[in-house]
Write a protein that holds these residues in place. Structure first.
Motif, PDB file in Angstrom:
ATOM      1  N   LEU A  60       0.833  -1.196   0.000  1.00  0.00           N
ATOM      2  CA  LEU A  60       0.000   0.000   0.000  1.00  0.00           C
ATOM      3  C   LEU A  60       0.871   1.250   0.000  1.00  0.00           C
ATOM      4  O   LEU A  60       2.010   1.212   0.452  1.00  0.00           O
TER       5      LEU A  60
ATOM      6  N   SER B 158      -2.081   1.902  -3.159  1.00  0.00           N
ATOM      7  CA  SER B 158      -2.136   1.439  -4.536  1.00  0.00           C
ATOM      8  C   SER B 158      -1.535   2.465  -5.500  1.00  0.00           C
ATOM      9  O   SER B 158      -1.490   3.666  -5.224  1.00  0.00           O
ATOM     10  N   GLU B 159      -1.058   1.950  -6.626  1.00  0.00           N
ATOM     11  CA  GLU B 159      -0.708   2.803  -7.776  1.00  0.00           C
ATOM     12  C   GLU B 159      -1.945   2.789  -8.685  1.00  0.00           C
ATOM     13  O   GLU B 159      -2.126   1.870  -9.484  1.00  0.00           O
ATOM     14  N   PRO B 160      -2.828   3.780  -8.601  1.00  0.00           N
ATOM     15  CA  PRO B 160      -4.123   3.683  -9.264  1.00  0.00           C
ATOM     16  C   PRO B 160      -4.121   4.183 -10.711  1.00  0.00           C
ATOM     17  O   PRO B 160      -3.384   5.104 -11.071  1.00  0.00           O
TER      18      PRO B 160
ATOM     19  N   ASP C  32      -6.943   2.034  -1.675  1.00  0.00           N
ATOM     20  CA  ASP C  32      -6.579   0.688  -1.239  1.00  0.00           C
ATOM     21  C   ASP C  32      -7.201  -0.290  -2.239  1.00  0.00           C
ATOM     22  O   ASP C  32      -8.424  -0.455  -2.268  1.00  0.00           O
ATOM     23  N   HIS C  33      -6.360  -0.941  -3.055  1.00  0.00           N
ATOM     24  CA  HIS C  33      -6.871  -1.819  -4.111  1.00  0.00           C
ATOM     25  C   HIS C  33      -7.417  -3.126  -3.551  1.00  0.00           C
ATOM     26  O   HIS C  33      -8.153  -3.831  -4.253  1.00  0.00           O
TER      27      HIS C  33
ATOM     28  N   LYS D  23     -10.706  -1.850  -2.220  1.00  0.00           N
ATOM     29  CA  LYS D  23     -11.377  -1.169  -3.339  1.00  0.00           C
ATOM     30  C   LYS D  23     -12.104   0.089  -2.865  1.00  0.00           C
ATOM     31  O   LYS D  23     -13.246   0.369  -3.245  1.00  0.00           O
TER      32      LYS D  23
ATOM     33  N   GLY E 127      -6.784  -0.369  -9.226  1.00  0.00           N
ATOM     34  CA  GLY E 127      -5.562  -0.116  -8.491  1.00  0.00           C
ATOM     35  C   GLY E 127      -4.554  -1.232  -8.665  1.00  0.00           C
ATOM     36  O   GLY E 127      -4.907  -2.416  -8.616  1.00  0.00           O
TER      37      GLY E 127
ATOM     38  N   PRO F  42      -0.717  -2.915  -7.286  1.00  0.00           N
ATOM     39  CA  PRO F  42      -0.016  -2.985  -6.000  1.00  0.00           C
ATOM     40  C   PRO F  42       0.902  -1.794  -5.772  1.00  0.00           C
ATOM     41  O   PRO F  42       1.389  -1.164  -6.711  1.00  0.00           O
ATOM     42  N   GLY F  43       1.142  -1.504  -4.518  1.00  0.00           N
ATOM     43  CA  GLY F  43       1.933  -0.348  -4.145  1.00  0.00           C
ATOM     44  C   GLY F  43       3.355  -0.383  -4.658  1.00  0.00           C
ATOM     45  O   GLY F  43       3.994  -1.435  -4.703  1.00  0.00           O
TER      46      GLY F  43
ATOM     47  N   THR G  72       1.305 -10.827  -4.628  1.00  0.00           N
ATOM     48  CA  THR G  72       1.184 -10.230  -3.302  1.00  0.00           C
ATOM     49  C   THR G  72       2.001 -11.069  -2.333  1.00  0.00           C
ATOM     50  O   THR G  72       1.791 -12.279  -2.225  1.00  0.00           O
TER      51      THR G  72
END
Length: 606
Positions: free
Chosen positions: A282, A284-286, A304-305, A308, A335, A337-338, A470
């Motif tokens: 976290l 997210s890269e949106p 937060d993917h 959501k 989104g 992942p970070g 993840t």
């Protein structure tokens, strides 16, 4: 045809027309697809796709674009160490075998304050950008080099270089004569840049209201042809967008899209709210669909993917789950992942690939730098399926194999880092990478109508790779300090005495950079951070008698390992990362010594 290199540098003037006329004639004959390399240049692609390496070792390449005649232009980092100059490199495949026969360097201009981003052929011009400017040069039929007479389209007239941290100037054109340009946030989480710097400090609160939103953290719209515009000449189109390098116009729904780089180091900054695992994935890269007046919530909210949802940022009272004022902001399309670091976005419009690819976007992920103690992640090109401007499925791995290793412990472990994307006139996809300057051309050779799940199956299995999946909170914890985490912690706990450059104050506090007392002695470095130090010491022949406070009671093992990692890599160029287990061992030893000391005191007092 043997390849050769022409080097001409103009800032933009001064270049040799004669050489260009003789050596850079336009390729002739109909376009046809070349053979892919036997190993696809190291790339892993869906079934019936091939890749050929167009050029290698160009320098530290950034974004790229392709002209209607197949000429390729690549933006380089200024003052590149491989060629002694930055600017632009032009590539031409004269014999149409997929390999660049002519490589010509030009455009020796500076990129003040950061890394360049943005390059496009549009309306007969080659547009390029630096951190402070967007330029264009007229393309000349038959010639590789454009006209050296340079138009300046945009000038970022903010003289404070600190505020150029996230303000690279990627851009996108709509169908109505406009160019869209992000002005990124000069801080990570809207801290006071004058007191804590752009990266901030642990536990720091964001300014409210955030002053960065006035001239930063948004996208401005300008006239694509008007010269010497400044930000004041533009129209603030959207806001709440921290940092953008990926930007493109989707012709299907006639709308602007960007992929945003999210905030960093949640555990380092807010250790009471986020675990190291949460900070690795976290925020997210949106992917954002940017309409007029859109507001995506930075710095007050993040996406937060996994939930959501937009979540309230801890610097504004969030606890990792609360929504609060975050509910008022626009929600991303999806989104990622970070910390994957999206670098380029391309809506495919060609006819070479299967039809499904005309209904979606490719995104190049440069890869993370701050997921420690978990593996770094990203380093792929993915595809996002769309239909009429709406998502039709989850993202897919399209191109893999860039890392060259199974686990990326540190960013430098990745052999290649995907950077730029461009579409050729025949529908080929071009990919650049930033470590060495390698360029791939991706081709499709199969039946377009029969392409489907069978060809995609192997790529779906790639999602199990450590740099894509993840991470498991326990099994994937590498137990190693992180240099990026260490940077924030060093600036918070160490720089006031030892200074940001590590040279000390030349009075009470000794230097770390070049110290004969610390260099090569990792255990001593860890002990000092853990336990502090008092009394006179001699460093590089000079005696210092300051007080070094102990940080073992404030910082956990990973934080101390990260500070030690940062010091060793930043000031001593060491490659190895410091392990949290090393810190834990010395912490236990110190604790045992303290217990033994207390017991001896009890005996003496009896």
């Amino acid at each position: 045809m043997p390849s050769f290199i022409i080097r001409r540098f103009w800032p933009y003037p001064l270049f040799c027309i004669g050489v260009l006329l003789v050596c850079c004639q336009s390729p002739k004959g109909p376009l046809s697809l070349p053979a892919g390399d036997p190993d696809n240049g190291g790339l892993l692609l869906p079934g019936n796709f091939e890749a050929v390496v167009v050029a290698d070792s160009l320098g530290r390449a950034r974004h790229l674009t392709v002209n209607s005649n197949g000429d390729i232009y690549v933006k380089l980092v200024y003052n590149d160490i491989m060629h002694g100059s930055g600017g632009t490199v032009g590539l031409r495949d004269a014999d149409k075998d997929g390999k660049a026969d002519i490589i010509a360097y030009f455009g020796n201009y500076k990129d003040e304050g950061g890394l360049p981003a943005g390059m496009a052929v549009h309306g007969g011009y080659l547009y390029t950008s630096t951190v402070k400017y967007i330029f264009r040069n007229k393309l000349i039929a038959g010639l590789l080099f454009p006209d050296p007479a340079t138009d300046t389209i945009l000038i970022d007239d903010d003289e404070d270089l600190r505020k150029h941290w996230h303000t690279a100037k990627p851009f996108a054109f709509d169908r109505h004569g406009h160019i869209y340009v992000p002005f990124g946030a000069p801080t990570d989480a809207a801290q006071d840049i004058n007191t804590v710097g752009p990266a901030g400090i642990p536990g720091g609160k964001g300014l409210d209201p955030a002053p960065d939103l006035e001239k930063h953290a948004g996208i401005w719209r300008f006239d694509a042809d008007k010269l010497k515009q400044t930000q004041q000449d533009g129209y603030k189109y959207a806001t709440g967008i921290r940092s953008v390098l990926t930007i493109d116009w989707n012709p299907q729904d006639d709308c602007l899209y960007v992929a945003m780089n999210g905030m960093d180091n949640f555990h380092t900054r807010y250790p009471q709210v986020y675990s190291a695992w949460q900070a690795a994935v976290l925020p997210s890269e949106p992917l954002l669909k940017v309409t007029e007046h859109a507001n995506f919530g930075w710095p007050y909210a993040y996406y937060d993917h996994m939930l959501k949802k937009n979540i309230l940022q801890p610097g504004y009272g969030g606890d990792g789950r609360s929504i609060g004022r975050a509910s008022q902001f626009d929600v991303p399309v999806m989104g990622f992942p970070g910390h994957w670091a999206p670098m380029d976005l391309l809506f495919y419009t060609g006819n070479q690939f299967p039809e499904r690819y005309k209904k979606g976007a490719f995104i190049a992920f440069h890869g993370s730098t701050d997921r420690s103690p978990y593996p770094q992640a990203g380093y792929i090109v993915c595809f996002v399926p769309f239909e009429n401007g709406k998502l039709t499925g989850d993202w897919e791995v399209f191109a893999d194999g860039f890392t060259g290793v199974d686990t990326v412990f540190n960013t430098s472990d990745a052999v290649y880092r995907p950077m730029g994307l461009a579409e050729g006139p025949d529908g080929s996809l071009y990919i650049s990478e930033s470590n060495k300057g390698k360029i791939w051309r991706v081709l499709y050779k199969g039946d377009r109508q029969s392409f489907g799940s069978t060809q995609l199956a192997a790529m779906e299995q790639r999602k199990s790779r450590t740099y894509i999946k993840t991470p498991d909170s326990l099994k994937d914890n590498l137990g190693l300090g992180g240099e990026m985490n260490g940077l924030i912690l060093y600036n918070s706990f160490c720089a006031s005495c030892h200074q940001r450059d590590g040279k000390g104050d030349n009075n009470r506090y000794p230097p770390l950079a070049g110290s004969d007392w610390i260099a090569g002695n990792k255990e001593q470095l860890i002990k000092i951070i853990l336990n502090g130090l008092q009394g006179a010491i001699k460093v590089n022949g000079k005696t210092y008698n300051g007080i070094m406070p102990a940080h073992g009671g404030l910082l956990d093992d990973h934080a101390i390992a990260s500070i030690a990692t940062y010091i060793n890599r930043r000031f001593y160029k060491e490659k190895d990362l410091v392990a949290s287990a090393e810190v834990a061992k010395l912490r236990r030893a110190a604790s045992g010594n303290n217990v033994a000391t207390m017991e001896r005191r009890k005996i003496r007092n009896q």
